[in-house]
Design a protein around this motif. Structure first.
Motif, mmCIF file in Angstrom:
data_model
loop_
_atom_site.group_PDB
_atom_site.id
_atom_site.type_symbol
_atom_site.label_atom_id
_atom_site.label_comp_id
_atom_site.label_asym_id
_atom_site.label_seq_id
_atom_site.Cartn_x
_atom_site.Cartn_y
_atom_site.Cartn_z
ATOM 1 N N ARG A 514 -72.587 34.577 37.063
ATOM 2 C CA ARG A 514 -72.066 34.729 35.972
ATOM 3 C C ARG A 514 -71.216 33.742 35.282
ATOM 4 N NH1 ARG A 514 -70.916 40.266 33.557
ATOM 5 N NH2 ARG A 514 -71.028 41.056 35.632
ATOM 6 N N THR A 515 -70.440 33.399 35.971
ATOM 7 C CA THR A 515 -69.396 32.232 35.551
ATOM 8 C C THR A 515 -70.103 30.915 35.106
ATOM 9 O OG1 THR A 515 -67.675 33.160 36.822
ATOM 10 C CG2 THR A 515 -67.217 30.872 35.962
ATOM 11 N N ARG A 627 -76.159 41.674 29.058
ATOM 12 C CA ARG A 627 -77.339 41.555 29.520
ATOM 13 C C ARG A 627 -77.532 41.256 31.017
ATOM 14 N NH1 ARG A 627 -80.007 37.740 25.017
ATOM 15 N NH2 ARG A 627 -80.107 39.310 23.315
ATOM 16 N N PHE A 628 -76.577 40.500 31.619
ATOM 17 C CA PHE A 628 -76.523 40.028 33.026
ATOM 18 C C PHE A 628 -76.222 41.274 33.842
ATOM 19 C CE2 PHE A 628 -74.345 38.690 37.115
ATOM 20 C CZ PHE A 628 -75.142 37.819 37.599
ATOM 21 N N ASP A 629 -75.112 42.415 33.348
ATOM 22 C CA ASP A 629 -74.858 43.399 33.900
ATOM 23 C C ASP A 629 -76.302 44.476 33.994
ATOM 24 O OD1 ASP A 629 -72.327 42.946 34.538
ATOM 25 O OD2 ASP A 629 -71.516 43.869 32.657
ATOM 26 N N ASP A 630 -76.964 44.296 32.892
ATOM 27 C CA ASP A 630 -78.322 45.526 33.011
ATOM 28 C C ASP A 630 -79.140 44.628 33.746
ATOM 29 O OD1 ASP A 630 -76.984 46.900 30.960
ATOM 30 O OD2 ASP A 630 -78.068 46.129 29.262
ATOM 31 N N LEU A 631 -79.250 43.608 33.978
ATOM 32 C CA LEU A 631 -80.382 42.723 34.947
ATOM 33 C C LEU A 631 -79.794 43.216 36.285
ATOM 34 C CD1 LEU A 631 -82.207 40.794 34.733
ATOM 35 C CD2 LEU A 631 -80.952 38.990 35.206
ATOM 36 N N PRO A 637 -80.044 50.151 41.212
ATOM 37 C CA PRO A 637 -79.735 51.388 40.732
ATOM 38 C C PRO A 637 -78.787 52.281 41.294
ATOM 39 C CG PRO A 637 -81.886 51.294 41.796
ATOM 40 C CD PRO A 637 -81.415 49.962 41.877
ATOM 41 N N ILE A 638 -78.600 52.352 42.447
ATOM 42 C CA ILE A 638 -77.584 52.957 43.338
ATOM 43 C C ILE A 638 -75.960 52.711 42.920
ATOM 44 C CG2 ILE A 638 -76.447 53.826 45.370
ATOM 45 C CD1 ILE A 638 -79.155 53.351 46.813
ATOM 46 N N ALA A 639 -75.987 51.436 42.459
ATOM 47 C CA ALA A 639 -74.755 50.771 42.168
ATOM 48 C C ALA A 639 -74.170 51.143 40.756
ATOM 49 C CB ALA A 639 -74.359 49.338 42.542
ATOM 50 N N ALA A 640 -75.334 51.251 39.918
ATOM 51 C CA ALA A 640 -75.148 51.511 38.437
ATOM 52 C C ALA A 640 -76.179 52.341 37.976
ATOM 53 C CB ALA A 640 -75.068 50.180 37.719
ATOM 54 N N ALA A 641 -76.068 53.734 38.127
ATOM 55 C CA ALA A 641 -77.230 54.462 37.702
ATOM 56 C C ALA A 641 -77.112 54.785 36.210
ATOM 57 C CB ALA A 641 -76.998 55.702 38.703
ATOM 58 N N HIS A 642 -76.030 54.808 35.630
ATOM 59 C CA HIS A 642 -75.802 55.269 34.154
ATOM 60 C C HIS A 642 -75.857 53.752 33.222
ATOM 61 C CE1 HIS A 642 -75.201 59.281 35.471
ATOM 62 N NE2 HIS A 642 -74.369 58.867 36.234
ATOM 63 N N ILE A 643 -76.072 52.609 33.561
ATOM 64 C CA ILE A 643 -76.075 51.697 32.757
ATOM 65 C C ILE A 643 -77.730 51.197 32.338
ATOM 66 C CG2 ILE A 643 -75.985 49.106 32.521
ATOM 67 C CD1 ILE A 643 -73.731 49.098 34.841
ATOM 68 N N ARG A 645 -81.106 49.939 30.927
ATOM 69 C CA ARG A 645 -81.819 48.865 31.363
ATOM 70 C C ARG A 645 -81.826 47.590 30.365
ATOM 71 N NH1 ARG A 645 -87.255 51.040 33.592
ATOM 72 N NH2 ARG A 645 -87.123 51.917 31.606
ATOM 73 N N PHE A 646 -81.800 46.484 30.848
ATOM 74 C CA PHE A 646 -81.934 45.476 29.877
ATOM 75 C C PHE A 646 -83.462 44.857 30.253
ATOM 76 C CE2 PHE A 646 -81.884 40.619 30.057
ATOM 77 C CZ PHE A 646 -82.275 40.293 28.670
ATOM 78 N N VAL A 647 -84.267 44.861 29.032
ATOM 79 C CA VAL A 647 -85.549 44.501 29.022
ATOM 80 C C VAL A 647 -85.738 42.826 28.876
ATOM 81 C CG1 VAL A 647 -87.795 44.944 28.104
ATOM 82 C CG2 VAL A 647 -86.243 46.821 28.303
#
Length: 651
Positions: A514-515, A627-631, A637-643, A645-647
């Motif tokens: 990310r950095t 967008r990176f977080d969504d990617l 999906p287990i780590a971020a089930a409620h984020i 999705r970034f298409v």
């Protein structure tokens, strides 16, 4: 010319007098300054220093005279320990401005050891036996431990510190209610105790909110003093023992008798000291950064040897395990007084205070509810340090989530239901009788299992798990074209950003990846940055239905406005582009209503093009972040089930 060069340091030659200039850490200040700054360290340290013996005495049902001796012994030994660390001798002591105090890590295990041995004096003797052996162990393994720091990354140290803070909170709560159960909660005395605790806590918070500088660092001490004065005025604080106490006394070795030794207690205390070594390592590195002194592996070994010797001395002189006090590390940063001799002066003051039984008798008179209110603030602050440490952890790596959640969960199981230990044989009860010990062992063990044994746990950063998943190792092995195809959607497929981010391989974790995009954005020329900004569509435009920037706003609920509102947004976007020659860029995830976009956008029209270009780049960095977080969320999906999705739509 030689004479001129010698006389003028600007020509490159440093005169011998300057070449031998003393480092601020080794500077010996005038006596008056040493005394003043040293006393300031004692004030910042004092409340935390006496808290442990008071808590231990209350848990083991010791009488007032025994508590007075514990406080004296603690202060006296704190002074010796601080001299060892700051002044040093042989290969003992890191020779930095580090004050030593009894570690809070040991509180819960020591209470468990003491109560298992029957409480009272027998409980103390069992504690001292384990402290003596653990001190010798720490001294002997110090050099070896310094080579093992890699096994204690932030995911371990942060978990352990968080567990320590949370696990100690029930101790503070027990002081507040004076050990009474729920049936006593409506008792007027109980309500008064709660009022003392909450009043003390409110005072501490108020002082920290209103005051700055030094006063804020002694907020806990001030809260204890004022809370005790109020309790004394109301007849709930008693200092009858002060008159009986001697003016001058000394700490006698093995005052309570010869220590007793238990294998389980010793093992538990050794685990505590391993955790303490990790704490000390962190404090040494933090202090080295503050005083601008490079920390080497040998420095860590010397610091831990000082802890080990001080802990052994503590067992002899009726005190407890020692470590560097983080509160005083903060005071060094605050005051920028870097001399280790200031800490040496503070150590001498503590030795003197430890030889004044009347002073200890005054401290012993602090009402338990007042102490509990202050302890709530201090122990919760320890938990916050753990959270700060965990902020450095890459939680896109699911292994780190497992390590933290499992270790904290196990620690809280034993903390909330201590009777769980009764289900285990006696040799295991010390381990399962302390949430701190069990949680720390779990964090250390899980980190080794997940991050050091076998091939490791791959971090998936794109795609879908098990279906063309892209791991961090895959990213580091990618060609430039594959990298651009995978991550192009983060920056509207702008080539120069992708090329420069790619050039920063290999990436240690997703934070580094990310950095790389952040750093790449900053390296662009004015023309390149303008190209990047113009790759974003105008707000309100119909444009390409698959445009990622438009989809950002659709997903945030800002698109899909009625015709009138859509017209207002489009009017702003056109006016902005005409004025600045690039589009108005807004991170949709941080906007609550389109009215704010309008108000903020029109107000920005008065800014200079340079300011707006910088603002646009900041917004692009935010958009890339989301967008990176969504990617990553799509890939994990287990780590971020409620984020959401970034298409991604690569060109």
């Amino acid at each position: 010319m030689t004479i001129l060069a010698d006389a003028n340091p600007a020509l490159g030659y440093v005169p011998p007098a300057r070449a031998g200039k003393v480092h601020p850490v080794d500077e010996v200040l005038p006596i008056g300054q040493l005394a003043a700054y040293g006393f300031q360290h004692v004030l910042a340290f004092y409340a935390g220093a006496v808290l442990v013996p008071i808590i231990i005495a209350g848990a083991l049902n010791l009488d007032q005279q025994q508590l007075i001796h514990l406080i004296n012994a603690d202060l006296f030994t704190c002074g010796i320990a601080s001299l060892l660390q700051a002044v040093g001798v042989w290969k003992i002591g890191v020779r930095l401005p580090l004050l030593q105090g009894v570690t809070f890590t040991a509180v819960s295990p020591m209470i468990a050891i003491g109560l298992t041995a029957g409480g009272g004096t027998p409980g103390l003797l069992a504690i001292y036996g384990s402290v003596l052996v653990a001190g010798v162990f720490t001294f002997l393994v110090a050099g070896h431990f310094a080579k093992l720091v890699r096994f204690f990354p932030p995911v371990v140290t942060g978990s352990v510190i968080l567990i320590i803070g949370i696990a100690l909170l029930p101790v503070a709560a027990n002081d507040i209610v004076m050990g009474k159960g729920p049936n006593a909660i409506q008792n007027p005395v109980m309500l008064k105790n709660i009022a003392y605790a909450l009043g003390t806590l409110a005072l501490i918070v108020a002082i920290q909110r209103i005051s700055t500088g030094f006063m804020a660092t002694v907020a806990v001490l001030a809260g204890l003093v004022i809370g005790t004065l109020v309790a004394w005025i109301l007849g709930d604080a008693h200092f009858g023992e002060v008159a009986k106490a001697d003016w001058v006394g000394y700490t006698m070795p093995f005052y309570f008798g010869m220590p007793t030794f238990s294998i389980t207690a010793i093992l538990s205390m050794i685990i505590v000291m391993i955790i303490t070594m990790v704490e000390t390592t962190g404090d040494v590195y933090a202090t080295g950064e503050i005083v601008k002194k490079r920390i080497r592996q040998d420095d860590i070994g010397r610091a831990i040897r000082a802890d080990g010797l001080a802990t052994f001395i503590g067992g002899v002189f009726n005190s407890f395990p020692y470590t560097c006090f983080a509160e005083n590390v903060g005071l060094v940063r605050l005051t920028q007084i870097k001399s280790r001799w200031v800490v040496a002066a503070a150590a001498v003051i503590m030795i003197i205070l430890g030889s004044l039984p009347k002073a200890a008798a005054i401290v012993a008179g602090i009402p338990h509810p007042v102490l509990g209110g202050a302890a709530l603030a201090m122990f919760a602050a320890v938990a916050v340090v753990g959270i700060q440490t965990l902020s450095k952890v890459d939680f896109n790596n699911h292994a780190n989530i497992v390590i933290v959640s499992t270790s904290v969960g196990l620690g809280m199981l034993v903390t909330a239901q201590p009777f769980v230990a009764d289900a285990f044989p006696p040799w295991a009860q010390i381990m399962f009788g302390s949430g701190i010990t069990l949680g720390a062992v779990a964090a250390i063990g899980l980190n080794i299992v997940f991050n050091h044994l076998g091939a490791g746990h791959a971090t998936v950063v794109a795609g879908r798990p098990g279906d063309h998943a892209v791991t961090l190792a895959d990213v580091n092995a990618m060609s430039s074209a594959a990298f651009s195809k995978t991550f192009g959607g983060l920056v509207e497929n702008t080539p120069w950003v992708l090329e420069r981010a790619y050039a920063m391989k290999p990436f240690a974790d997703t934070i580094a990846l990310r950095t790389a995009f952040h750093d790449a954005l900053l390296t662009g020329s004015a023309e390149e940055q303008l190209q990047l900004m113009n790759s974003f569509a105008d707000l309100g435009s119909e444009g390409d239905a698959d445009n990622a920037y438009r989809l950002d706003h659709v997903n945030a609920g800002i698109d899909g406005l009625d015709a009138e509102d859509q017209g207002h947004v489009l009017e702003l976007a056109r006016a902005y582009r005409k004025h600045f020659a690039f589009p108005l860029i807004v991170c949709a995830r941080e906007v609550e209503r389109y009215e704010r976009v309008l108000a903020n956008g029109w107000s920005r029209m008065a800014n200079s093009p340079g300011v707006e270009r910088a603002a646009g780049l900041i917004e692009i960095a935010k958009i890339a972040n989301y967008r990176f977080d969504d990617l990553v969320a799509n890939a994990n999906p287990i780590a971020a089930a409620h984020i959401e999705r970034f298409v991604q739509h690569p060109a």
